[in-house]
Design a protein around this motif. Structure first.
Motif, PDB file in Angstrom:
ATOM      1  N   ASP A 210      43.971  -8.637 -16.932  1.00  0.00           N
ATOM      2  CA  ASP A 210      44.498  -8.999 -15.264  1.00  0.00           C
ATOM      3  C   ASP A 210      45.714  -8.500 -14.923  1.00  0.00           C
ATOM      4  OD1 ASP A 210      42.728 -11.324 -16.821  1.00  0.00           O
ATOM      5  OD2 ASP A 210      41.929 -11.025 -15.208  1.00  0.00           O
ATOM      6  N   ALA A 211      46.433  -8.170 -15.542  1.00  0.00           N
ATOM      7  CA  ALA A 211      47.944  -8.312 -15.040  1.00  0.00           C
ATOM      8  C   ALA A 211      48.707  -7.408 -16.752  1.00  0.00           C
ATOM      9  CB  ALA A 211      48.572  -9.562 -15.380  1.00  0.00           C
ATOM     10  N   VAL A 212      49.769  -7.138 -16.452  1.00  0.00           N
ATOM     11  CA  VAL A 212      51.255  -6.004 -16.712  1.00  0.00           C
ATOM     12  C   VAL A 212      52.077  -7.032 -16.837  1.00  0.00           C
ATOM     13  CG1 VAL A 212      52.305  -4.177 -17.705  1.00  0.00           C
ATOM     14  CG2 VAL A 212      49.863  -4.080 -16.813  1.00  0.00           C
TER      15      VAL A 212
ATOM     16  N   GLU B  71      53.827   0.375 -11.040  1.00  0.00           N
ATOM     17  CA  GLU B  71      53.582  -1.028  -9.831  1.00  0.00           C
ATOM     18  C   GLU B  71      52.687   0.011  -8.812  1.00  0.00           C
ATOM     19  OE1 GLU B  71      55.575  -3.811  -7.060  1.00  0.00           O
ATOM     20  OE2 GLU B  71      56.800  -2.807  -8.964  1.00  0.00           O
ATOM     21  N   GLU B  72      52.871   0.963  -8.628  1.00  0.00           N
ATOM     22  CA  GLU B  72      52.111   1.300  -7.898  1.00  0.00           C
ATOM     23  C   GLU B  72      50.434   1.890  -8.175  1.00  0.00           C
ATOM     24  OE1 GLU B  72      51.329   5.890  -5.243  1.00  0.00           O
ATOM     25  OE2 GLU B  72      53.773   5.402  -5.974  1.00  0.00           O
ATOM     26  N   ALA B  73      50.287   2.521  -9.719  1.00  0.00           N
ATOM     27  CA  ALA B  73      49.201   2.170 -10.286  1.00  0.00           C
ATOM     28  C   ALA B  73      47.890   1.149 -10.101  1.00  0.00           C
ATOM     29  CB  ALA B  73      48.953   3.944 -11.452  1.00  0.00           C
ATOM     30  N   MET B  74      49.124   0.186 -10.854  1.00  0.00           N
ATOM     31  CA  MET B  74      48.326  -1.099 -10.759  1.00  0.00           C
ATOM     32  C   MET B  74      47.940  -1.602  -9.392  1.00  0.00           C
ATOM     33  SD  MET B  74      48.259  -1.400 -14.340  1.00  0.00           S
ATOM     34  CE  MET B  74      48.620   0.214 -15.111  1.00  0.00           C
ATOM     35  N   LYS B  75      48.514  -1.632  -8.198  1.00  0.00           N
ATOM     36  CA  LYS B  75      48.545  -2.372  -7.046  1.00  0.00           C
ATOM     37  C   LYS B  75      46.824  -1.379  -6.766  1.00  0.00           C
ATOM     38  CE  LYS B  75      49.496  -2.689  -2.187  1.00  0.00           C
ATOM     39  NZ  LYS B  75      50.585  -1.902  -2.023  1.00  0.00           N
ATOM     40  N   ASP B  76      46.619  -0.197  -6.945  1.00  0.00           N
ATOM     41  CA  ASP B  76      45.415   0.056  -6.655  1.00  0.00           C
ATOM     42  C   ASP B  76      44.232  -0.654  -8.025  1.00  0.00           C
ATOM     43  OD1 ASP B  76      46.912   2.299  -4.886  1.00  0.00           O
ATOM     44  OD2 ASP B  76      46.461   3.814  -6.137  1.00  0.00           O
ATOM     45  N   GLU B  77      44.830  -1.016  -8.662  1.00  0.00           N
ATOM     46  CA  GLU B  77      43.855  -1.721  -9.577  1.00  0.00           C
ATOM     47  C   GLU B  77      43.064  -2.823  -9.352  1.00  0.00           C
ATOM     48  OE1 GLU B  77      41.147  -0.005 -11.590  1.00  0.00           O
ATOM     49  OE2 GLU B  77      42.262   2.304 -10.301  1.00  0.00           O
TER      50      GLU B  77
END
Length: 453
Positions: free
Chosen positions: A211-213, A231-237
């Protein structure tokens, strides 16, 4: 009563039933909206004993149990009877289930509902005073600690020098190994990979459905850029990235000024933070949530110097024996032992010189704390160092930053230690200030008159 429904009832029976319903109207129930082709009346024992206020007109069936529509009423209604005891508003089947990872609609306000959190260890290779790890353990059902050996940190620089030398790499490998042992002793483990963090973390998050890093912020330009990429990579997911701060004596959120307004000289910084309270250290966890079951992620092997492209013979002296620099053992365990020994040494041999005066000596227990390598790797936090010395040598350090000189040009160990840690804070905060992509100022950081770096 027989649960089977007679499908050969006469039209007169329907008329009688319809009249009865008009006289004694009953509320609709969720069963009526389920697409099971109910062509007859249900037996009375399936009707709820009390009225249910405000029932929905339709109940959606989760995809996982859509096969119920193929079953006959006579074969499956009896076991399902307890299912209809709860009220309509509390019925979990009103929300469609999904096979995808569950994401809280409001991550900042629903942290306790997290299924799994990935904790990215960076320069915080410790269990004690680790807000990032502690928060992840409190917020989620499972925790997945990860460390990445970034290939960009190794090899040759543009000037031809090693970006990370063999001594530092050896110390780092030992620190990561010690962290893994400490995590394993608390029911967890450490996933180790060689690769770019933005790629490694994305793969791990997808594998376990995190759910989060969670991570601690760092200060250098490259480290800040890595945070932005992640942050950019996780935003897409649709995965939240949550940051913490734990590399300085004073917490960034406690500073009496915004970071972009931080004084560019040490004297101004010291004056601003005078009297600022040091936060309490966070106790080491006795037990850590287990790894996520989903994904079956392999923990991986900790690399060797050869794996990192370094020559292991470089740590050996000309005589074939281990060089003096290689005698330092990395890891939180070694750091805490050295800290306690240093506290005892300070108490036995107090510093008789002033760091600012001519009486300062290069000899003695307090010339150097000799703990900076462990502070740099985050095996030890500045707050825990300060706190341990307060407990072990309270007669000298007490409220170290507030105790004044005795008038003879001398200072106690606590003041000296605070002096060094405060300089360290200044450099880390000022580096973070100018590493941020939002900070465009090019004003240089300077030391105050009479101060030493």
């Amino acid at each position: 009563m027989d649960s089977k429904i007679n499908s050969t009832e006469t039209p007169e029976a329907f008329q009688v039933a319809e009249q009865t319903q008009n006289q004694n109207p009953l509320p609709l129930i969720p069963i009526a909206s389920i697409s099971l082709s109910l062509s007859t009346l249900l037996p009375s024992h399936f009707l709820p004993p009390k009225q249910i206020a405000g029932p929905p007109n339709k109940v959606r069936i989760p995809s996982q149990i859509s096969s119920l529509s193929h079953f006959s009423i006579s074969s499956s209604l009896s076991p399902a009877k307890p299912f209809f005891k709860s009220t309509i508003s509390a019925n979990p089947l009103q929300n469609t289930l999904t096979l995808n990872p569950l994401r809280p609609s409001n991550p900042s306000g629903a942290a306790a509902a997290r299924r799994s959190v990935v904790v990215w260890f960076r320069n915080d290779l410790r269990i004690h005073d680790n807000e990032c790890l502690t928060a992840a353990n409190d917020d989620s059902i499972s925790v997945l600690p990860v460390y990445c050996f970034d290939p960009r940190d190794y090899g040759k620089s543009s000037s031809g020098f090693d970006k990370t030398g063999p001594y530092r790499a050896t110390f780092l490998i030992e620190s990561v190994s010690d962290l893994r042992r400490n995590l394993q002793a608390r029911g967890s483990d450490l996933v180790v990979r060689i690769g770019r963090p933005e790629n490694v973390l994305l793969d791990v998050v997808k594998a376990v459905g995190a759910d989060a890093v969670y991570m601690h912020r760092e200060v250098s330009h490259d480290e800040v850029k890595a945070e932005e990429k992640i942050e950019e990579a996780m935003k897409d997911e649709g995965v939240e990235v949550k940051y913490f701060w734990g590399s300085t004596l004073y917490h960034m959120d406690d500073l009496p000024f915004k970071l972009e307004e931080m004084p560019t000289n040490y004297g101004g910084f010291k004056e601003k933070v005078k009297g600022l309270e040091v936060r309490k250290t966070i106790e080491a966890l006795d037990k850590i949530k287990g790894l996520p079951r989903r994904g079956d992620v392999e923990t991986g092997e900790i690399p060797t110097l050869v794996d990192l492209g370094l020559n292991p013979n470089a740590t050996m002296g000309q005589s074939g024996k281990t060089a003096a620099n290689a005698s330092l053992v990395g890891g939180e365990t070694e750091a805490m032992q050295r800290l306690r020994a240093f506290a005892v040494e300070c108490k036995a041999k107090p510093n008789n010189g002033s760091k600012d005066g001519a009486n300062d000596s290069i000899y003695g227990a307090n010339f150097s704390c000799r703990i900076s390598p462990w502070l740099a790797m985050g095996c030890l936090s500045p707050r825990s160092m300060f706190d341990e010395l307060k407990k072990s040598a309270s007669s000298m350090i007490s409220a170290a930053s507030n105790k004044k000189n005795d008038g003879n040009g001398t200072t106690d160990t606590g003041n000296w230690l605070m002096y060094e840690l405060l300089w360290r804070d200044f450099f880390r905060f000022i580096t973070r200030k100018y590493s941020s992509s939002k900070q465009q100022s090019t004003a240089p950081a300077t030391a105050c008159t009479g101060a030493t770096a």
